[in-house]
Design a protein around this motif. Sequence first.
Motif, short mmCIF file in Angstrom:
data_model
loop_
_atom_site.label_atom_id
_atom_site.label_comp_id
_atom_site.label_asym_id
_atom_site.label_seq_id
_atom_site.Cartn_x
_atom_site.Cartn_y
_atom_site.Cartn_z
N THR A 37 0.84 -1.20 0.00
CA THR A 37 0.00 0.00 0.00
C THR A 37 0.87 1.24 0.00
N PRO A 38 0.71 2.13 -0.98
CA PRO A 38 1.56 3.32 -1.05
C PRO A 38 1.10 4.40 -0.08
N GLU A 39 2.02 5.29 0.26
CA GLU A 39 1.69 6.50 1.01
C GLU A 39 1.49 7.62 -0.01
N HIS A 109 -10.42 -0.77 -26.20
CA HIS A 109 -9.97 -1.26 -24.90
C HIS A 109 -9.20 -0.17 -24.15
N ALA A 110 -8.94 -0.45 -22.90
CA ALA A 110 -8.11 0.43 -22.09
C ALA A 110 -7.24 -0.40 -21.16
N VAL A 111 -6.09 0.12 -20.83
CA VAL A 111 -5.27 -0.42 -19.75
C VAL A 111 -5.31 0.60 -18.63
N ALA A 112 -5.83 0.18 -17.48
CA ALA A 112 -5.82 1.02 -16.29
C ALA A 112 -4.51 0.77 -15.55
N TYR A 113 -3.88 1.84 -15.07
CA TYR A 113 -2.62 1.67 -14.34
C TYR A 113 -2.66 2.50 -13.06
N SER A 114 -1.97 1.98 -12.06
CA SER A 114 -1.96 2.59 -10.73
C SER A 114 -0.68 3.39 -10.50
N HIS A 115 -0.68 4.19 -9.45
CA HIS A 115 0.52 4.92 -9.06
C HIS A 115 1.62 3.96 -8.61
N THR A 116 1.27 2.73 -8.31
CA THR A 116 2.24 1.71 -7.91
C THR A 116 2.82 0.93 -9.08
N GLY A 117 2.20 1.07 -10.27
CA GLY A 117 2.65 0.31 -11.43
C GLY A 117 1.73 -0.83 -11.81
N TYR A 118 0.78 -1.17 -10.95
CA TYR A 118 -0.19 -2.23 -11.26
C TYR A 118 -0.98 -1.88 -12.51
N THR A 119 -1.32 -2.89 -13.32
CA THR A 119 -2.12 -2.67 -14.52
C THR A 119 -3.22 -3.72 -14.63
#
Length: 201
Positions: A37-39, A109-119
């Motif tokens: 979990t990021p801060e 389509h779309a690729v969703a990505y997180s601030h952590t790098g998860y896709t």
Amino acid sequence: MNVTRGFAGRPRVPNAALPPGQYDAGDDWPVLSAEVTPELTPAEWSFRVDGLVEEPHTWNWEQAHELPASVYEGDIHCVTGWSKFGVRFGGVSLDAFLAVVRPHVSATHAVAYSHTGYTTNLPLADLTGGRAWIAWEYDGEPLTPEHGGPARLLVPHLYFWKSAKWIAGLRILDHDEPGFWEQNGYHARGNPWEEQRYSGD
């Protein structure tokens, strides 16, 4: 990475409102993450939509909150077997963001990505028409970091790994491109009612 089918969860009780293989988690909301979990504070958060769009755009926290507020009230389902009924998320419909960037007609389509790098990958049809949100509230309170706060993607009609925590952006594409779990054996779409848990289901 090995993918197992060993999620036993709780005993299943027949309930027509539950997708196959799910149990009612009640007041529990299990925390499951592929990453630490990021801060990440609201001041540090941003959301960008680019790729096959007319006007790529990035919103900060304040700019995203200037878009029309929207609420989801309904159910959510996790691939590990739990479901929660009658949840309430607040945020902004993804349609409001997409109206600004205007996806090309070729976009599928779309690729969703997180601030952590998860896709994670999603058909564009699953993100439009009032079916997806950028959510920053749960039950009237700020979304907690362990559940994806300050903001997460919410796609409640699909298994919850598609609702990327700590959402940072969407890349709009004209083809499907598997994300983290999809590359590791999970289903490309993840429809709970069809039990699309793993590749080949």
